[in-house]
Design a protein around this motif. Structure first.
Motif, short mmCIF file in Angstrom:
data_model
loop_
_atom_site.label_atom_id
_atom_site.label_comp_id
_atom_site.label_asym_id
_atom_site.label_seq_id
_atom_site.Cartn_x
_atom_site.Cartn_y
_atom_site.Cartn_z
N VAL A 259 0.84 -1.21 0.00
CA VAL A 259 0.00 0.00 0.00
C VAL A 259 0.87 1.25 0.00
CG1 VAL A 259 -1.69 1.33 1.32
CG2 VAL A 259 -1.95 -1.14 1.08
N GLU A 260 1.89 1.28 0.86
CA GLU A 260 2.79 2.44 0.91
C GLU A 260 3.49 2.66 -0.43
OE1 GLU A 260 4.26 2.37 5.60
OE2 GLU A 260 5.25 1.12 4.09
N ALA A 261 3.97 1.58 -1.03
CA ALA A 261 4.66 1.69 -2.31
C ALA A 261 3.71 2.21 -3.40
CB ALA A 261 5.26 0.35 -2.71
N GLY A 262 2.50 1.68 -3.40
CA GLY A 262 1.51 2.13 -4.39
C GLY A 262 1.17 3.60 -4.24
N ASP A 263 0.97 4.03 -3.00
CA ASP A 263 0.66 5.45 -2.74
C ASP A 263 1.84 6.34 -3.13
OD1 ASP A 263 -1.80 4.74 -1.77
OD2 ASP A 263 -1.25 4.89 0.34
N THR A 264 3.05 5.87 -2.84
CA THR A 264 4.25 6.66 -3.17
C THR A 264 4.37 6.85 -4.68
OG1 THR A 264 5.42 5.89 -1.21
CG2 THR A 264 6.76 6.73 -3.02
N VAL A 265 4.18 5.78 -5.44
CA VAL A 265 4.30 5.87 -6.89
C VAL A 265 3.21 6.79 -7.46
CG1 VAL A 265 4.15 4.57 -9.05
CG2 VAL A 265 5.42 3.63 -7.12
N ALA A 266 2.01 6.69 -6.91
CA ALA A 266 0.89 7.50 -7.41
C ALA A 266 1.13 8.99 -7.21
CB ALA A 266 -0.40 7.08 -6.73
N GLN A 267 1.95 9.35 -6.22
CA GLN A 267 2.17 10.75 -5.89
C GLN A 267 3.48 11.31 -6.45
OE1 GLN A 267 1.84 10.96 -1.62
NE2 GLN A 267 -0.14 9.91 -1.63
N LEU A 268 4.25 10.49 -7.14
CA LEU A 268 5.53 10.95 -7.66
C LEU A 268 5.35 12.11 -8.65
CD1 LEU A 268 7.65 7.74 -8.34
CD2 LEU A 268 7.95 9.41 -6.52
N GLN A 269 6.22 13.09 -8.56
CA GLN A 269 6.19 14.23 -9.46
C GLN A 269 7.54 14.34 -10.17
OE1 GLN A 269 3.48 16.03 -10.09
NE2 GLN A 269 2.34 14.76 -8.62
N PRO A 270 7.56 14.91 -11.39
CA PRO A 270 8.84 15.12 -12.08
C PRO A 270 9.83 15.87 -11.20
CG PRO A 270 7.02 15.54 -13.58
CD PRO A 270 6.41 15.31 -12.22
N SER A 271 11.10 15.55 -11.36
CA SER A 271 12.23 16.09 -10.59
C SER A 271 12.48 15.31 -9.30
CB SER A 271 12.06 17.58 -10.27
OG SER A 271 12.06 18.34 -11.46
N THR A 272 11.68 14.30 -9.01
CA THR A 272 11.94 13.45 -7.85
C THR A 272 13.10 12.52 -8.15
OG1 THR A 272 9.60 13.49 -7.21
CG2 THR A 272 10.96 11.74 -6.26
N TRP A 273 13.98 12.37 -7.18
CA TRP A 273 15.14 11.48 -7.31
C TRP A 273 14.86 10.14 -6.66
CZ3 TRP A 273 19.56 12.38 -10.07
CH2 TRP A 273 19.78 13.69 -10.50
N ILE A 274 15.36 9.07 -7.28
CA ILE A 274 15.31 7.76 -6.67
C ILE A 274 16.70 7.14 -6.71
CG2 ILE A 274 12.92 7.39 -7.39
CD1 ILE A 274 14.03 5.28 -9.40
N GLU A 275 16.89 6.17 -5.86
CA GLU A 275 18.11 5.36 -5.90
C GLU A 275 17.68 3.98 -6.36
OE1 GLU A 275 21.83 5.37 -2.99
OE2 GLU A 275 20.14 4.29 -2.13
N PHE A 276 18.32 3.47 -7.42
CA PHE A 276 17.88 2.23 -8.05
C PHE A 276 19.05 1.27 -8.17
CE2 PHE A 276 16.83 -0.05 -12.19
CZ PHE A 276 15.97 -0.95 -11.59
#
Length: 528
Positions: free
Chosen positions: A440-457
Motif C-alpha cells: 500500500v505504501e509503495a503504491g501510494d508513493t508511486v501515485a504521488q511521484l512528481q517530475p524532478s523526484t530522485w530515486i536510488e535504483f
C-alpha cells in the motif's frame, strides 16, 4: 558591529530582501537549534579541527564578520583542503567548527557563534548528501566563508529557499546529482562550477550579484544540455504516449464490451465473435482519428446483431429482421474485411448466424428475463462513449487498470531503435515490507511521484541515482534519467512499486539540497 560598519558591510555584500515573517522563522529555527545544541555537546561542541587562538576578548566586543580574516585556519594543509581538488577525507573539508572556536575565543556574540556552528552542521550534512558527487562537494567546500558572510548579514536566508545563496547551492547540487561525467575535472560542467566557485571565494565582498550571475551561468548550461537531451527523447516520448493511448483505449473498450454482454444469453460463438474480431474492428476505429465518425454505426451493429439472434415471437419482429439483415450482413463483411479476418472464417460465422436466425424465427415464446437482459445490454452499448481518448476526469476511468508489459515496451523501443532501457520487476524478491515499503505504501508513493523526484535504483549490482524526467499523461509510464540525461530507463508504476517493496529502489525526494539538509536538521532536533 557599529551602525556604520554594519551598513557598509550590508551595502558592500548585498542581501536578499527579507520579510519580517522570514526573519521570525529564521530566529525560531536558531532558538530550536540552541536548545538542541545544549543536549548534544559531544556531537557539536566537540568538533574542533585545530587548536583555537590563544587570545580571549570579552563577549560581543567585535562583530564576527570583521574578525573573519583573522579566524581562518592558515596552514598549507587547510589551504589545500579548501582548494577542494585534493583527495582529503570529506569530513576534513569543514573549517567552520574551527572558525566557531576561534571566534568564541575572540569574544563574538552567542548568536554569531550559534550561526557559525549551525552553518558548520549544514555543511556537514552537505558533505554527507547521497545525491551530490564527492568532486562537487569538494568544490562546495570553497563556499563556506562566502556563505557564512551572507548568513551573518542576513540570517533570514535560512527561511528563504529563493535566496541567491541557497539557490546557488541548490542548482549546483541539482545539476550535479546523478551525472556520469563529474569525475572528469576537464568536463565543461566541472570547469564551469570550478570557475564560479573560485570567483565567489575570491570576490565574495562584491555582493550577491556574484551568486546571481553564477546561477544564471549554470542555468544556461543546464538549459543547453536539456535542450539537446529533450530532442533525443522527443521520439521516445511521442512513441510512448501513443503506446499509452492505445493501451488505455484497448482496456476501456474491452471492459465496456465485456460488461455489456455479461448479463445476456448468447450463443458462445456469437459472444466470442463480439469479444475478438468485432472488438478489433471497433478498436481500429477508436484508434484512428479519421474513422471516429464510424463508431456509432459499429455500436449499432452490435445491438442489431444481438437483437437478431433473440427469439422472434411476433410477425412484426420477423419482418423487421428480414428488412435489417442485408444491411447488417454487409456492415459485418466490411468491418471484418478491414481487419483482414480470413474470408473462410467470415463465411463460417455468417452461416452460423443464418442458422440462429432460422431458429429464432420459429420460436414461440420469450421470457421476461430475456427482454430485461436485452434492454440492459442495449443501454450499456448505448452508453459506450463514441470517444475513448484517455481522460482521467471521465467517470469510472482508472489508469491503475492499465499495466503495460515491460516486454512489449522493450520490443517497441527496440523496433524503433530508441536507446531507452526498460525496468523489469526484481528477480530476487525479498519478503514484503521486511526491507522496503509495504504494498500500500509503495503504491501510494508511486501515485504521488512528481517530475524532478530522485530515486536510488539498484540494477545488476550497480546503484544509480535517477531523476524522474517525464510522467506520461495518464501516469502509466515513468521515464527516469541520470543527472546528465545520458542514461534513460522506463518504469511502469507496477514495476517501480515492486522495487520499492523489494528495497531495490528508494525515493530520495524532490527537495533542493538546502531544503533537504535543513529538513534533516529539523528531524534531528525533533528526535528524542
Amino acid at each position: 558591529m557599529s551602525t556604520n560598519a554594519s551598513n557598509k558591510a550590508v551595502n558592500h555584500l548585498g542581501t536578499a530582501v527579507a520579510s519580517s515573517d522570514q526573519l521570525t522563522v529564521a530566529n525560531a529555527f536558531l532558538e530550536r537549534y540552541a536548545r538542541y545544541r545544549a543536549t548534544r555537546p559531544e556531537e557539536l561542541l566537540g568538533r574542533v579541527n585545530r587548536a583555537p587562538l590563544d587570545t580571549f576578548l570579552p563577549p560581543g566586543s567585535m562583530p564576527l564578520i570583521e574578525l573573519l580574516p583573522t579566524l581562518l585556519p592558515n596552514s598549507e594543509s587547510t589551504a589545500a583542503t579548501i582548494g577542494g581538488m585534493v583527495c582529503v577525507p570529506l569530513q576534513d573539508l569543514n573549517i567552520l567548527y574551527q572558525v566557531r572556536d576561534n571566534a568564541k575565543c575572540c569574544g563574538v556574540s552567542h548568536d554569531e557563534e550559534l550561526l557559525t556552528e549551525l552553518l558548520a552542521l549544514i555543511f556537514d550534512r552537505i558533505f554527507q548528501d547521497r545525491l551530490v558527487p564527492d568532486l562537487i562537494k569538494r568544490m562546495l567546500a570553497q563556499l563556506q566563508i562566502p556563505v557564512l558572510k551572507a548568513m551573518l548579514l542576513d540570517r533570514s536566508l535560512i527561511a528563504q529557499p529563493g535566496h541567491p545563496v541557497r539557490q546557488l547551492l541548490d542548482i549546483i547540487a541539482e545539476t550535479a546529482s546523478g551525472r556520469s561525467d563529474v569525475d572528469d575535472i576537464d568536463s565543461d560542467y566541472c570547469q564551469l562550477i570550478k570557475g564560479v566557485v573560485n570567483d565567489i571565494e575570491l570576490h565574495s565582498d562584491t555582493g550577491l550579484a556574484l551568486f546571481t550571475d553564477a546561477i544564471r551561468q549554470i542555468d544556461e548550461l543546464n538549459r543547453q544540455t536539456w535542450t539537446r537531451e529533450s530532442k533525443r527523447h522527443e521520439t521516445a516520448i511521442a512513441l510512448l504516449q501513443d503506446k499509452e493511448r492505445r493501451e488505455i483505449i484497448e482496456v476501456q473498450l474491452s471492459m465496456h464490451l465485456r460488461d455489456a454482454i455479461s448479463g445476456i444469453e448468447l450463443h458462445e460463438q456469437v459472444r466470442e465473435f463480439l469479444l475478438s474480431p468485432w472488438y478489433q474492428v471497433l478498436l481500429k476505429n477508436y484508434l484512428n482519428y479519421d474513422r471516429a465518425s464510424t463508431v456509432p454505426t459499429l455500436k449499432n451493429t452490435i445491438t442489431d446483431l444481438v437483437w437478431s439472434v433473440q427469439p422472434k415471437i411476433s410477425l412484426q419482429e420477423r419482418q423487421r429482421l428480414a428488412q435489417m439483415l442485408p444491411l447488417l450482413l454487409n456492415t459485418l463483411r466490411q468491418g471484418l474485411t478491414s481487419i483482414n479476418w480470413p474470408r473462410n472464417q467470415q463465411d463460417a460465422f455468417l452461416a452460423l448466424l443464418m442458422d440462429l436466425h432460422t431458429s429464432g424465427m420459429h420460436a414461440d415464446a420469450r421470457t421476461e428475463w430475456q427482454d430485461q437482459a436485452f434492454k440492459l445490454f442495449e443501454a450499456r452499448i448505448s452508453s459506450l462513449p463514441n470517444n475513448l481518448e484517455p481522460d482521467p476526469d471521465r467517470p469510472g476511468f482508472s489508469a491503475e487498470s492499465v499495466d503495460i508489459s515491460p516486454r512489449e515496451l522493450e520490443i517497441l523501443l527496440r523496433e524503433e531503435r530508441i536507446l531507452v532501457l526498460v525496468a523489469h520487476p526484481p528477480l530476487d524478491a525479498h519478503p514484503p515490507a521486511v526491507l522496503g515499503l509495504s504494498r500500500v505504501e509503495a503504491g501510494d508513493t508511486v501515485a504521488q511521484l512528481q517530475p524532478s523526484t530522485w530515486i536510488e535504483f539498484l540494477q545488476d549490482g550497480q546503484t544509480r541515482l535517477l531523476k524522474l524526467r517525464w510522467v506520461s499523461p495518464m501516469r502509466t509510464l515513468l521515464l527516469f534519467t541520470d543527472g546528465a540525461g545520458e542514461y534513460s530507463i522506463l518504469f511502469t508504476p507496477e514495476v517501480l512499486r515492486a522495487h520499492l517493496e523489494n528495497h531495490t529502489a528508494s525515493i530520495l525526494g524532490q527537495q533542493g539540497l538546502t531544503g533537504r539538509v535543513l529538513a534533516s536538521i529539523e528531524a534531528s532536533m525533533a528526535s528524542p
